[in-house]
Design a protein around this motif. Structure first.
Motif, PDB file in Angstrom:
ATOM      1  N   LEU A 181      12.913   2.904 -10.528  1.00  0.00           N
ATOM      2  CA  LEU A 181      13.945   2.241 -11.343  1.00  0.00           C
ATOM      3  C   LEU A 181      13.945   0.766 -10.959  1.00  0.00           C
ATOM      4  N   THR A 199       7.982   3.489 -14.618  1.00  0.00           N
ATOM      5  CA  THR A 199       9.160   2.682 -14.269  1.00  0.00           C
ATOM      6  C   THR A 199      10.153   2.663 -15.414  1.00  0.00           C
ATOM      7  N   TYR A 206      16.669  -0.856 -15.826  1.00  0.00           N
ATOM      8  CA  TYR A 206      18.096  -0.607 -15.989  1.00  0.00           C
ATOM      9  C   TYR A 206      18.851  -1.920 -16.150  1.00  0.00           C
ATOM     10  N   ILE A 250      24.199   3.902 -12.032  1.00  0.00           N
ATOM     11  CA  ILE A 250      22.738   4.058 -11.923  1.00  0.00           C
ATOM     12  C   ILE A 250      22.369   5.533 -11.753  1.00  0.00           C
ATOM     13  N   PHE A 263      18.805   8.465 -12.392  1.00  0.00           N
ATOM     14  CA  PHE A 263      17.966   9.077 -11.355  1.00  0.00           C
ATOM     15  C   PHE A 263      17.299  10.323 -11.903  1.00  0.00           C
ATOM     16  N   THR A 300      12.477  10.265  -8.776  1.00  0.00           N
ATOM     17  CA  THR A 300      12.742   8.838  -8.521  1.00  0.00           C
ATOM     18  C   THR A 300      12.625   8.583  -7.018  1.00  0.00           C
ATOM     19  N   LEU A 325      14.393   2.418  -5.939  1.00  0.00           N
ATOM     20  CA  LEU A 325      15.303   1.614  -6.767  1.00  0.00           C
ATOM     21  C   LEU A 325      15.029   0.161  -6.412  1.00  0.00           C
ATOM     22  N   LEU A 363      24.859   0.113  -5.810  1.00  0.00           N
ATOM     23  CA  LEU A 363      23.539   0.637  -6.170  1.00  0.00           C
ATOM     24  C   LEU A 363      22.856   1.279  -4.961  1.00  0.00           C
ATOM     25  N   ALA A 419      21.731   5.225  -4.315  1.00  0.00           N
ATOM     26  CA  ALA A 419      20.330   5.562  -4.019  1.00  0.00           C
ATOM     27  C   ALA A 419      20.223   6.311  -2.701  1.00  0.00           C
ATOM     28  N   ILE A 473      16.699   7.884  -2.068  1.00  0.00           N
ATOM     29  CA  ILE A 473      15.829   6.973  -2.818  1.00  0.00           C
ATOM     30  C   ILE A 473      15.800   5.652  -2.063  1.00  0.00           C
ATOM     31  N   THR A 499      15.720   1.818  -1.412  1.00  0.00           N
ATOM     32  CA  THR A 499      16.163   0.618  -2.123  1.00  0.00           C
ATOM     33  C   THR A 499      15.349  -0.586  -1.660  1.00  0.00           C
TER      34      THR A 499
END
Ligand SMILES: Cc1ncc(COP(=O)(O)O)c(C=O)c1O
Length: 415
Positions: A126, A150, A153, A161, A165, A169, A172, A190, A194, A199, A201
């Protein structure tokens, strides 16, 4: 082996300079003046020397065989770093508040390396719709053909967000404020969302700089930046830095850098470290002058809008105030005029604002900006002609006068 190189127990050359953790009680300006230097190792000389290295010699067969174990910390081969590279990496990590940093050959190389360290075929990324154009090109032209998809956003999304997901994913990617249009992202929200899904970042922190945005206090895992800009600060170096928050991430990044054979030049690392020493005073001046120029532009009848988070009128001002410690010299100006011929009459003869890519040097720059060339989610729909300004270290009064004469030409005065 030179007298000023330390060795570990195995006899292999090793690294020794003030580590970020040992300096955590010091303020940023103090860190900038010291971290990475180790005069005792270099005959008392303040700055670390520039090590030009490919071959590194080992005292014994056993030491040579152990070099792979030392690849994360030691001096093992030129491509994996030298005391010059490590000095710069340590200094950036300390100021940015990270665990460790790795230096690469450009800002874009830092972005590419960080992305590739955390994705494999079949994964999903993302990325903010407002990322630096070449970041997006890399996702489309390099990652997509490898089976890594990809989704872009809206940078205004915070915890929302989550709805984007997918089970696959992995990354981010944020950039705050965004390139060209300077939308400030809610980084903590965010990053929180994540992290709850494991996820990773990654934040492009080039605008925020290690001084004005502290990514790891806001939950970011990996910070990338173009050392080309304010760290080097003199428009003469290409460099990237990747700062991470854990040993695991550090090793992943080091391994990925080694896989790609990326290697910053030693002279560039030296120049960047030299630039870093004065970054606090330069940035304070960039901030103050940019604010003065931005305020003046805001009041001009030719200007529709100034896109600078440090201005109270900016949509991202509240988030900027909450999360940032300052603003750099880069911002956007949306003119009411749309006729490119008239705008060329304004811009071409400017004495101080020069036309050129990049930013973060001591000099002022101006370029046209076309956000829709790279936007799909948050299309730019405002009328007017968008310019991107970098306010350098010149006297702000002279910069304002340069622009005032430019507006006179825009309004029909002879050039
Ligand atoms: C926000 C941002 N990130 C990354 C880069 C890439 O840096 P470099 O020019 O060192 O590759 C740039 C360059 O303009 C940038 O503006």
């Amino acid at each position: 082996m030179p007298k000023d190189t330390t060795s570990d127990a195995s006899g292999a050359p090793s690294r020794r300079s003030l580590q970020p953790a040992a300096a955590s009680d010091l303020r940023d300006e103090t860190l900038l003046a010291h971290v990475g230097n180790d005069p005792q190792r270099h005959f008392g000389i303040v700055n670390p020397p520039v090590y030009h290295a490919s071959t590194v010699l080992y005292p014994t067969l056993a030491a040579f065989k152990r070099r792979f174990e030392q690849r994360y910390t030691g001096v093992t081969y030129g491509i994996h770093g030298t005391p010059t590279t490590f000095a710069l990496a340590d200094a950036v990590a300390a100021v940015e508040g990270g665990y460790k940093a790795v230096v690469v050959s450009s800002g874009l190389a830092a972005i590419r390396t960080a992305l590739c360290a955390f994705v494999k075929s079949g994964d999903h990324v993302l990325a903010a719709d407002t990322v630096y154009g070449p970041t997006r090109h890399f996702c489309e032209k390099a990652l997509l053909p490898l089976g890594i998809d990809t989704t872009y956003y809206d940078p205004a999304l915070g915890e929302g967000i989550e709805s984007l997901f997918r089970p696959n994913t992995r990354v981010l990617f944020l950039e705050s404020p965004g390139s060209l249009t300077f939308e400030v992202q809610d980084v903590p929200a965010l990053a929180r969302a994540a992290r709850a899904r494991e996820i990773v970042t990654i934040l492009d922190n080039t605008w925020g700089t290690p001084l004005y945005f502290k990514p790891f206090e806001h939950g970011v895992d990996v910070s990338v930046q173009a050392g080309t800009k304010y760290i080097a600060g003199h428009s003469d170096v290409m460099l990237g830095v990747i700062t991470v928050n854990t040993e695991e991430h550090f090793r992943r990044i080091k391994d990925t850098v080694a896989l790609y054979g990326d290697c910053p030049g030693p002279d560039d690392c030296y120049l960047a470290l030299r630039g870093l020493r004065t970054m606090a005073v330069r940035l304070a001046r960039h901030h103050a002058s940019a604010l003065q120029v931005a305020r003046w532009l805001h009041d001009r009848p030719e200007v529709r809008r100034v896109l600078y988070p440090a201005l109270p009128s900016d949509a991202g001002h509240a988030l900027w105030r909450r999360d940032f410690k300052g603003a750099c010299g880069l911002f956007g100006v949306l003119l009411r005029a749309e006729d490119e011929g008239a705008i060329a009459r304004m811009v071409d003869p400017l004495r101080l604002f020069k036309l050129g890519a990049s930013w973060g040097g001591y000099e002022s720059l101006i370029i046209p900006a076309f956000p829709n060339e790279t936007r799909t989610v948050r299309r730019w729909s405002e009328p007017g002609y968008l310019l991107r300004l970098h306010v350098g270290l010149e006297h702000p009064g002279d910069l304002i006068e340069d622009l005032r004469l430019g507006f006179d030409r825009l309004n029909g005065a002879p050039g």
